[in-house]
Motif scaffolding. Structure first.
Motif, PDB file in Angstrom:
ATOM      1  N   ALA A  20       0.826  -1.206   0.000  1.00 54.99           N
ATOM      2  CA  ALA A  20       0.000   0.000   0.000  1.00 54.99           C
ATOM      3  C   ALA A  20       0.860   1.256   0.000  1.00 54.99           C
ATOM      4  O   ALA A  20       0.424   2.309  -0.453  1.00 54.99           O
ATOM      5  CB  ALA A  20      -0.914  -0.011   1.225  1.00 54.99           C
ATOM      6  N   ALA A  21       2.085   1.168   0.530  1.00 54.37           N
ATOM      7  CA  ALA A  21       2.969   2.330   0.595  1.00 54.37           C
ATOM      8  C   ALA A  21       3.585   2.593  -0.776  1.00 54.37           C
ATOM      9  O   ALA A  21       3.925   1.662  -1.508  1.00 54.37           O
ATOM     10  CB  ALA A  21       4.058   2.099   1.628  1.00 54.37           C
ATOM     11  N   PRO A  22       3.766   3.847  -1.147  1.00 56.80           N
ATOM     12  CA  PRO A  22       4.360   4.154  -2.448  1.00 56.80           C
ATOM     13  C   PRO A  22       5.867   3.903  -2.456  1.00 56.80           C
ATOM     14  O   PRO A  22       6.518   3.868  -1.418  1.00 56.80           O
ATOM     15  CB  PRO A  22       4.064   5.653  -2.623  1.00 56.80           C
ATOM     16  N   ILE A  23       6.414   3.752  -3.653  1.00 49.74           N
ATOM     17  CA  ILE A  23       7.856   3.719  -3.859  1.00 49.74           C
ATOM     18  C   ILE A  23       8.327   5.170  -3.950  1.00 49.74           C
ATOM     19  O   ILE A  23       7.784   5.955  -4.739  1.00 49.74           O
ATOM     20  CB  ILE A  23       8.211   2.974  -5.154  1.00 49.74           C
ATOM     21  N   LEU A  24       9.305   5.536  -3.154  1.00 45.42           N
ATOM     22  CA  LEU A  24       9.851   6.899  -3.173  1.00 45.42           C
ATOM     23  C   LEU A  24      11.203   6.890  -3.874  1.00 45.42           C
ATOM     24  O   LEU A  24      12.122   6.180  -3.456  1.00 45.42           O
ATOM     25  CB  LEU A  24      10.004   7.449  -1.764  1.00 45.42           C
ATOM     26  N   VAL A  25      11.317   7.669  -4.938  1.00 45.91           N
ATOM     27  CA  VAL A  25      12.535   7.719  -5.744  1.00 45.91           C
ATOM     28  C   VAL A  25      13.047   9.151  -5.764  1.00 45.91           C
ATOM     29  O   VAL A  25      12.357  10.062  -6.240  1.00 45.91           O
ATOM     30  CB  VAL A  25      12.272   7.243  -7.183  1.00 45.91           C
ATOM     31  N   GLY A  26      14.248   9.373  -5.250  1.00 46.02           N
ATOM     32  CA  GLY A  26      14.852  10.692  -5.287  1.00 46.02           C
ATOM     33  C   GLY A  26      15.685  10.877  -6.539  1.00 46.02           C
ATOM     34  O   GLY A  26      16.310   9.929  -7.030  1.00 46.02           O
ATOM     35  N   ILE A  27      15.699  12.094  -7.068  1.00 46.17           N
ATOM     36  CA  ILE A  27      16.541  12.451  -8.210  1.00 46.17           C
ATOM     37  C   ILE A  27      17.251  13.743  -7.851  1.00 46.17           C
ATOM     38  O   ILE A  27      16.616  14.775  -7.626  1.00 46.17           O
ATOM     39  CB  ILE A  27      15.718  12.641  -9.501  1.00 46.17           C
ATOM     40  N   THR A  28      18.589  13.698  -7.771  1.00 39.19           N
ATOM     41  CA  THR A  28      19.334  14.891  -7.392  1.00 39.19           C
ATOM     42  C   THR A  28      20.558  15.056  -8.269  1.00 39.19           C
ATOM     43  O   THR A  28      20.855  14.240  -9.137  1.00 39.19           O
ATOM     44  CB  THR A  28      19.695  14.853  -5.889  1.00 39.19           C
ATOM     45  N   GLY A  29      21.286  16.128  -8.020  1.00 42.00           N
ATOM     46  CA  GLY A  29      22.441  16.500  -8.823  1.00 42.00           C
ATOM     47  C   GLY A  29      22.549  18.008  -8.814  1.00 42.00           C
ATOM     48  O   GLY A  29      21.757  18.705  -8.182  1.00 42.00           O
TER      49      GLY A  29
END
Length: 239
Positions: A20-29
Motif C-alpha cells: 500500500a505504501a508508495p515507492i519513493l525515488v529521489g533524483i538529485t544532482g
C-alpha cells in the motif's frame, strides 16, 4: 547509454514488493543537471504501469523574506536555505497517504504563499531537487544522482538563465525582469558569475555528497545522453 524506460525498469526491479505504501525515488544532482526533466521523463515511462506523482524539493526552500532576514540570500540552494525537517516529515508522511506541500514559482523565484500542492496518492513518487542529501537518503527507496562535467553544467545554467531573461521581456512581474537592463552579452556574463560564485561552490561542497549515497549514478554528457555508472551494467555476452 540508458533511457528513461530503462531507468523505470531499474526502479521497478530494485523496489520492494508491491504494498500500500508508495515507492519513493529521489533524483538529485547539480543546479541545471536536468533533475526535473529526468523526473518528467521517468514519470512518463512508469505511467503505463503505475500511478506517478512528482514532488520538487524547491517547495521546501525558505521564503525569500526569511532568507533575506537571515543573511542567506546568496546561499539560496545551499542546505541551510531549506526547511530540512519539513522535507523529512513530508517524505515520511508520503508513506501513509497524500501530503500537502508548499508551491514554488521559478518566475517569482520564491515560495508562492497562495498555493499548496497535494502530492499523492500514487504508487511511485519521484522527489527531485537539491535538498536530497545522504542524511535523508534512507527515507527513499532509491536515490538517483545525475553527474556531469562542470563546464557542461555552467553552459546549461547560463542557457536556462537566458531563457528566463528573454521571457521576462514580456513579463515585468518576473524575477528576471530586474536583469533586463543588461544586454544579452552582459546577462550571459552575469549568469556565469552566479554559477561560479554560488552554484559551483554548492556543488563541490554539498550537492556532490549525495553521489556516494545514491543507488543509481548517471553520467550526463554534453549532448544530454545518459550513461549508467552505478549499478554497473552487466557486460554484454560475446557474439
Amino acid at each position: 547509454m540508458v533511457t528513461p524506460i530503462e531507468l523505470a525498469s531499474l526502479i521497478e526491479a530494485g523496489s520492494p514488493p508491491a504494498s500500500a505504501a508508495p515507492i519513493l525515488v529521489g533524483i538529485t544532482g547539480s543546479v541545471a543537471a536536468g533533475k526535473s526533466t529526468l523526473a518528467a521523463q521517468v514519470a512518463n515511462a512508469l505511467a503505463p504501469r503505475h500511478s506517478v506523482a512528482v514532488l520538487s524539493t524547491d517547495g521546501f526552500l525558505r521564503p525569500n523574506a526569511d532568507l533575506d532576514a537571515a543573511g542567506l540570500t546568496l546561499r539560496k540552494g545551499f542546505p541551510e536555505s531549506y526547511d530540512a525537517s519539513a522535507l523529512a516529515s513530508a517524505l515520511k508522511a508520503l508513506r501513509r497517504g497524500p501530503v500537502s506541500v508548499p508551491a514554488y514559482s521559478h518566475i517569482s523565484y520564491d515560495i508562492d504563499p497562495a498555493q499548496k500542492l497535494t502530492i499523492g496518492p500514487a504508487g511511485v513518487i519521484l522527489v527531485e531537487g537539491l535538498a536530497l542529501t545522504p542524511e535523508n537518503a534512507p527515507l527513499l527507496d532509491h536515490l538517483i544522482y545525475i553527474d556531469a562535467a562542470e563546464a557542461d553544467l555552467e553552459t546549461w545554467f547560463a542557457a536556462r538563465f537566458m531563457a528566463y531573461w528573454h521571457a521576462a521581456a514580456a513579463d515585468p512581474a518576473s524575477f528576471y525582469a530586474r536583469f533586463r537592463s543588461l544586454d544579452a552579452a552582459n546577462a550571459d556574463v552575469f549568469a556565469r558569475s552566479v554559477w561560479t560564485s554560488i552554484n559551483l561552490p554548492n556543488l563541490r561542497d554539498h550537492i556532490i555528497r549525495a553521489r556516494a549515497a545514491a543507488t543509481v549514478v548517471l553520467e550526463k554528457s554534453a549532448d544530454h545522453s545518459l550513461r549508467l555508472v552505478r549499478p554497473k551494467p552487466a557486460p554484454s555476452s560475446a557474439q
